[in-house]
Design a protein around this motif. Structure first.
Motif, short mmCIF file in Angstrom:
data_model
loop_
_atom_site.label_atom_id
_atom_site.label_comp_id
_atom_site.label_asym_id
_atom_site.label_seq_id
_atom_site.Cartn_x
_atom_site.Cartn_y
_atom_site.Cartn_z
N HIS A 101 0.82 -1.21 0.00
CA HIS A 101 0.00 0.00 0.00
C HIS A 101 0.86 1.27 0.00
O HIS A 101 0.54 2.24 -0.71
CB HIS A 101 -0.92 0.01 1.23
N HIS A 186 -7.47 -1.12 -3.39
CA HIS A 186 -6.25 -0.66 -4.07
C HIS A 186 -6.55 0.52 -4.99
O HIS A 186 -5.77 1.47 -5.08
CB HIS A 186 -5.64 -1.81 -4.86
N PHE A 189 -6.97 3.63 -2.83
CA PHE A 189 -5.68 4.13 -2.35
C PHE A 189 -4.91 4.84 -3.47
O PHE A 189 -4.43 5.96 -3.28
CB PHE A 189 -4.84 2.98 -1.80
#
Length: 296
Positions: A101, A186, A189
């Protein structure tokens, strides 16, 4: 300390059996991930940028090598993070999931934003489609929406919300178990990080940009500290496989929190310092220009 030593060994060890999950009897080793929902967008953006770069070089006989280098560095780190064994490891250990991340948000996103690749990608399209795309992107509605999204305060808030909401234990564990939620996590983010870094690098003045980076550094450090110092396991699904790697679930969670707290915080702190230096230099130039004008 034992957890930190194990992390160092896992990062430096060669592939294959060294990465076996649950022991050799398991027969499961770290592998590359070829999810079409990940690989297809990566291939399309890479091919568009490459084709657009070639067409630009043929047309104007030059290419901004700094921006091209930033794009390919960001693209390669993004591709490696989402398809290499790091992604597989992130599904088994919270520590590596956090590394994944942070690379997406603090390395890949700012590099790709610094490249400002959209113009180059548009050059890969046929003339008619390229002109239609340019006109569409310049219509009041998409331009207004983009301007609102990349406004410093808005982008910082949206990025912060994406980070904090997805780290609610119930939601984070659900994303571990459900592929669709994992993809959305994902995407949230990376997408919010692109908005944030666009506001910082392309929209805001250096002083304001530094302030937004500092705010992000502070709140992500707080979140990392909360995970690292928590007296109990908060993410049961994400840490379910930790014992197979010689870590307790709490140690795995603590390492993940430390990664968000210290290494990621250091990246944001470095970016803030650079922006502050640029702001001071810019202010000094303006002051000197003002002095010259008054002298005249």
């Amino acid at each position: 300390m034992r957890a930190l030593i194990l992390l160092a060994v896992m990062l430096l060890a060669p592939g294959g059996a060294a990465w076996a999950h649950g022991g050799a009897a398991d027969g499961e080793v770290a592998s590359w991930t070829f999810d079409p929902w990940i690989v297809t967008p990566l291939l399309i953006t890479g091919l568009l940028y490459a084709a657009g770069s070639v067409r630009l070089v043929r047309r104007v006989h030059r290419l901004n090598s700094v921006r091209a280098g930033a794009f390919w560095s960001g693209w390669l780190t993004l591709a490696a993070t989402l398809t290499s064994p790091l992604h597989w490891l992130g599904e088994h250990l919270f520590t590596f999931h956090m590394i994944e991340h942070e690379i997406l948000m603090a390395i890949s996103a700012p590099l790709i934003v610094a490249a400002r690749p959209l113009g180059t990608m548009l050059w890969a399209l046929p003339r008619g489609i390229r002109r239609w795309s340019g006109r569409t992107l310049n219509l009041p509605m998409p331009r207004g929406a983009w301007s609102w999204l990349v406004r410093g305060g808005n982008a910082t808030l949206l990025h912060g919300l994406a980070i904090w909401v997805w780290h609610v234990p119930l939601l984070f564990d659900a994303a571990v178990d459900q592929v669709a939620l994992h993809r959305l996590q994902h995407l949230s983010f990376f997408g919010s990080a692109v908005l944030f870094w666009w506001a910082v690098l392309c929209r805001s003045q250096a002083g304001a940009a530094a302030w937004h980076v500092v705010i992000t550094m502070l709140h992500t450090s707080v979140l990392g500290a909360l995970m690292a110092l928590a007296p109990r396991v908060l993410y049961s699904a994400q840490t379910a496989s930790s014992a197979a790697w010689g870590l307790t679930p709490l140690e795995d969670q603590q390492l993940a929190g430390l990664i968000m707290w210290v290494p990621a915080g250091t990246i944001y702190a470095g970016a803030a310092l650079v922006l502050i230096v640029l702001w001071i230099k810019s202010s000094s130039k303006k002051a000197r220009s003002s002095d010259v004008l008054h002298a005249v």
